[in-house]
Design an enzyme around this catalytic site. Sequence first.
Site, mmCIF file in Angstrom:
data_model
loop_
_atom_site.group_PDB
_atom_site.id
_atom_site.type_symbol
_atom_site.label_atom_id
_atom_site.label_comp_id
_atom_site.label_asym_id
_atom_site.label_seq_id
_atom_site.Cartn_x
_atom_site.Cartn_y
_atom_site.Cartn_z
ATOM 1 N N TRP A 170 -15.744 -13.932 18.681
ATOM 2 C CA TRP A 170 -17.172 -13.518 18.074
ATOM 3 C C TRP A 170 -16.721 -12.572 17.031
ATOM 4 O O TRP A 170 -17.620 -11.957 16.271
ATOM 5 C CB TRP A 170 -18.170 -12.758 19.205
ATOM 6 C CG TRP A 170 -17.496 -12.274 20.206
ATOM 7 C CD1 TRP A 170 -17.247 -12.364 21.548
ATOM 8 C CD2 TRP A 170 -16.930 -10.700 19.956
ATOM 9 N NE1 TRP A 170 -16.651 -11.435 22.250
ATOM 10 C CE2 TRP A 170 -16.674 -10.410 21.359
ATOM 11 C CE3 TRP A 170 -17.206 -9.711 19.176
ATOM 12 C CZ2 TRP A 170 -16.088 -8.984 21.727
ATOM 13 C CZ3 TRP A 170 -16.496 -8.547 19.431
ATOM 14 C CH2 TRP A 170 -16.060 -8.164 20.666
ATOM 15 N N LYS A 194 -15.238 -24.867 18.789
ATOM 16 C CA LYS A 194 -16.439 -24.260 19.423
ATOM 17 C C LYS A 194 -16.451 -22.643 18.972
ATOM 18 O O LYS A 194 -15.559 -21.874 19.066
ATOM 19 C CB LYS A 194 -16.186 -24.144 21.090
ATOM 20 C CG LYS A 194 -17.164 -23.550 21.467
ATOM 21 C CD LYS A 194 -16.849 -23.146 23.055
ATOM 22 C CE LYS A 194 -17.020 -21.595 23.381
ATOM 23 N NZ LYS A 194 -17.876 -20.993 22.961
ATOM 24 N N SER A 248 -9.234 -13.676 24.095
ATOM 25 C CA SER A 248 -8.552 -12.658 25.025
ATOM 26 C C SER A 248 -7.399 -13.318 25.613
ATOM 27 O O SER A 248 -7.309 -14.658 25.852
ATOM 28 C CB SER A 248 -9.634 -12.321 26.180
ATOM 29 O OG SER A 248 -9.920 -13.314 26.838
ATOM 30 N N TYR A 258 -5.311 -25.629 31.516
ATOM 31 C CA TYR A 258 -6.158 -26.900 31.080
ATOM 32 C C TYR A 258 -5.149 -27.850 30.664
ATOM 33 O O TYR A 258 -5.350 -29.266 30.852
ATOM 34 C CB TYR A 258 -7.229 -26.608 30.043
ATOM 35 C CG TYR A 258 -8.154 -25.732 30.410
ATOM 36 C CD1 TYR A 258 -8.698 -25.127 31.573
ATOM 37 C CD2 TYR A 258 -8.882 -24.912 29.165
ATOM 38 C CE1 TYR A 258 -9.623 -24.221 31.806
ATOM 39 C CE2 TYR A 258 -9.802 -23.768 29.531
ATOM 40 C CZ TYR A 258 -10.050 -23.575 30.912
ATOM 41 O OH TYR A 258 -11.071 -22.529 30.965
ATOM 42 N N GLU A 270 -3.636 -17.280 20.047
ATOM 43 C CA GLU A 270 -3.672 -15.891 19.345
ATOM 44 C C GLU A 270 -4.495 -15.038 20.327
ATOM 45 O O GLU A 270 -5.558 -15.162 20.303
ATOM 46 C CB GLU A 270 -4.184 -15.893 17.919
ATOM 47 C CG GLU A 270 -3.595 -16.879 17.106
ATOM 48 C CD GLU A 270 -2.186 -16.458 16.555
ATOM 49 O OE1 GLU A 270 -1.807 -15.215 16.761
ATOM 50 O OE2 GLU A 270 -1.291 -17.189 16.069
ATOM 51 N N CYS A 305 -8.176 -7.822 17.080
ATOM 52 C CA CYS A 305 -7.036 -7.997 17.787
ATOM 53 C C CYS A 305 -5.878 -7.047 17.464
ATOM 54 O O CYS A 305 -4.996 -6.709 18.275
ATOM 55 C CB CYS A 305 -6.786 -9.427 17.820
ATOM 56 S SG CYS A 305 -6.371 -9.934 16.159
ATOM 57 N N GLU A 404 -6.654 -3.346 26.482
ATOM 58 C CA GLU A 404 -7.347 -3.716 25.270
ATOM 59 C C GLU A 404 -8.909 -3.193 25.475
ATOM 60 O O GLU A 404 -9.551 -3.681 26.345
ATOM 61 C CB GLU A 404 -7.266 -4.934 24.814
ATOM 62 C CG GLU A 404 -7.777 -5.297 23.534
ATOM 63 C CD GLU A 404 -7.743 -6.863 23.108
ATOM 64 O OE1 GLU A 404 -8.027 -7.637 24.121
ATOM 65 O OE2 GLU A 404 -7.471 -6.904 21.948
HETATM 66 P P1 NAD Z 1 -12.886 -14.544 24.728
HETATM 67 O O1 NAD Z 1 -11.636 -14.803 25.260
HETATM 68 O O2 NAD Z 1 -13.949 -14.108 25.778
HETATM 69 O O3 NAD Z 1 -13.594 -15.775 24.173
HETATM 70 C C1 NAD Z 1 -12.868 -16.519 23.153
HETATM 71 C C2 NAD Z 1 -13.309 -17.853 23.272
HETATM 72 O O4 NAD Z 1 -13.033 -18.423 24.122
HETATM 73 C C3 NAD Z 1 -14.919 -17.765 23.103
HETATM 74 O O5 NAD Z 1 -15.391 -18.942 22.203
HETATM 75 C C4 NAD Z 1 -15.387 -18.178 24.259
HETATM 76 O O6 NAD Z 1 -16.880 -18.726 24.454
HETATM 77 C C5 NAD Z 1 -14.260 -18.969 24.867
HETATM 78 N N1 NAD Z 1 -14.186 -19.003 26.414
HETATM 79 C C6 NAD Z 1 -14.618 -18.103 27.275
HETATM 80 N N2 NAD Z 1 -14.243 -18.372 28.606
HETATM 81 C C7 NAD Z 1 -13.626 -19.573 28.518
HETATM 82 C C8 NAD Z 1 -13.117 -20.304 29.348
HETATM 83 N N3 NAD Z 1 -13.162 -20.080 30.711
HETATM 84 N N4 NAD Z 1 -12.510 -21.591 29.017
HETATM 85 C C9 NAD Z 1 -12.487 -21.910 27.749
HETATM 86 N N5 NAD Z 1 -13.127 -21.215 26.609
HETATM 87 C C10 NAD Z 1 -13.612 -19.939 27.202
HETATM 88 O O7 NAD Z 1 -12.694 -13.467 23.610
HETATM 89 P P2 NAD Z 1 -13.796 -12.874 22.620
HETATM 90 O O8 NAD Z 1 -14.158 -11.682 23.619
HETATM 91 O O9 NAD Z 1 -14.610 -13.872 21.979
HETATM 92 O O10 NAD Z 1 -12.792 -11.996 21.577
HETATM 93 C C11 NAD Z 1 -12.102 -11.061 22.042
HETATM 94 C C12 NAD Z 1 -10.673 -11.167 22.346
HETATM 95 O O11 NAD Z 1 -9.952 -11.921 21.190
HETATM 96 C C13 NAD Z 1 -9.959 -9.775 22.174
HETATM 97 O O12 NAD Z 1 -8.937 -9.980 23.239
HETATM 98 C C14 NAD Z 1 -9.042 -9.866 20.878
HETATM 99 O O13 NAD Z 1 -7.771 -9.214 20.808
HETATM 100 C C15 NAD Z 1 -8.842 -11.499 20.808
HETATM 101 N N6 NAD Z 1 -8.627 -11.816 19.172
HETATM 102 C C16 NAD Z 1 -7.508 -11.943 18.912
HETATM 103 C C17 NAD Z 1 -6.930 -12.680 17.494
HETATM 104 C C18 NAD Z 1 -5.709 -12.960 17.208
HETATM 105 O O14 NAD Z 1 -5.893 -13.635 16.112
HETATM 106 N N7 NAD Z 1 -4.720 -12.818 17.979
HETATM 107 C C19 NAD Z 1 -8.019 -12.362 16.666
HETATM 108 C C20 NAD Z 1 -9.344 -12.114 17.126
HETATM 109 C C21 NAD Z 1 -9.669 -11.992 18.377
#
Ligand code: NAD
Length: 507
Positions: A170, A194, A248, A258, A270, A305, A404
């Site tokens: 997000w 998604k 994350s 999966y 990422e 990130c 983080e």
């Molecule tokens: P998140 O991991 O909670 O969610 C990411 C996506 O995964 C969302 O679309 C979410 O709905 C989906 N998701 C959640 N639970 C899931 C599950 N059990 N199975 C499959 N999909 C699932 O992360 P967030 O809170 O949306 O974003 C923050 C994180 O993203 C931080 O850790 C940040 O560092 C990381 N991030 C990394 C980069 C990069 O390029 N390395 C860029 C942006 C954000």
Amino acid sequence: MTDTLDPTIDATKAEISRIRLRTQPFIDGQFRDAIGGRRYVTENPATGQPIIEVAEGGAADVDAAVTAARRAADDGRWSRRSPGDRKRILIRWADLIDGNARELGLIETIDAGKPVIDTVDLDMPETASCIRWHAEAVDKLYGQVAPSPEGTVATITQEPCGVVGAVIPWNYPAQMAAWKLGPALATGNTVVIKPASMTSLSLLRIAELGAQAGLPDGVLNVVTGPGDVVGEAIGRHPDIDCVAFTGSTEVGRRFLTYAAESNLKRVLLELGGKSPQIVFGDAGDVGRIAANVAEAIFWNMGENCSAGSRLIVHRSRKESLLEAIQAELANWPVGDPLDPGTRIGALISRGHMERVLEYIAIGRAEGARVVTGGRRILEESGGWFVPPTVFDGVRNDMRIAREEIFGPVLSVIEFDTDDEAVALANDTPYGLAASLYTQNLNTAHRVARDLKAGVVGVNAYSEGDMTTPFGGYKLSGFGGHDKSVLAHGQYTETKTIWIQLEPAGQP
Ligand code: NAD
């Protein structure tokens, strides 16, 4: 903030009220209700108020989207178009995103709490330029002819993987989508993507613009809904060939499970970070460094990130740098994200704000000292605001230095020797980004090489640009990179064709 006297913001709010928001999954070229008929409310993080209801998709919607994407992949309506044709359509799409940047940026601001100066002037132009960059590259990439023996010809070519699944976070909803969609679509794949459930609105509109640009039905499909349902269904789907995830580390790990438990689809991750910024004793102008340090940790409310959340500073420079950072905060006003003067908007949700505040409490309890910030502000707005927060006296083994936080919280750690600085920087389970400040060329080269991170900025905070790959070491990434031509390869399969030539004179 809900009642503002600023005429600019009132005009912007009126403009937003005229935008028609798309709230249904986009499958096979059409918006349609979620199969289960369920909806959920998406909120404005700056006011805590509902914006609109969005369709809550489920596994059946993922199935419908994958069926459409598979059909489109198999009949070659996209992959067998000439690269030049795909390029033209994708560039038209990028132009439409540019042409609608204000509308898209405003949608992003109300949905994600991000300052309008970032969404309209940065995120949307970068979303468009990412798609355009990958499109422009795609008819300039050649295959290879192997040095095979006389009487044979062997070619090595790249083919699209087929159906790509993408699951994104997000914090940069449109841009993170473009980092996947640009290379995956340019190389001829079809996609089921998604968005994060809290920030689906911009991507749905971007998908609609894709159809307007000429993307054939089924080539780009968007399924909205919760991660543990829609995300997991994408991760486990037997007819998805490759899955690209940004989010994350915790959720990223699940995608490996999966894939292992389904069809061994390719997994590209990422993930998170805890990136160091090292300031050596001989670093240059303190004001310029402070501006970079602030950008690294406070940009996008620290919901980044690659946020430079650990400032590792030579003891001799610490006091002056802390002073300069505090002075620099005058350039980082916190406020209504619709106000063009705001640089720090709202955190994404109440839950996330509470998590950030909990980390601040943990830092205090661990013995670190709050220099500035450290509490919720603008509560009367109903939104989730935390100002720039700086902790001094942090040790690298404290939780605020290891985990983080994903908020505007900087940990300041002192060092005495160069070796100690590098050891501190690398003493983290993550390895996404790093920056270092020195005027010594030898130190710059040596330390940049020694840092275990995918992107190292020297005398600047930088993620590079579209020409440079972005991805992490250790718990920050797995299997691939976003951006650059490296991103193309990961959405393709490598094929060898070995041709045995008949001897001369044979019919
Ligand atoms: P998140 O991991 O909670 O969610 C990411 C996506 O995964 C969302 O679309 C979410 O709905 C989906 N998701 C959640 N639970 C899931 C599950 N059990 N199975 C499959 N999909 C699932 O992360 P967030 O809170 O949306 O974003 C923050 C994180 O993203 C931080 O850790 C940040 O560092 C990381 N991030 C990394 C980069 C990069 O390029 N390395 C860029 C942006 C954000």
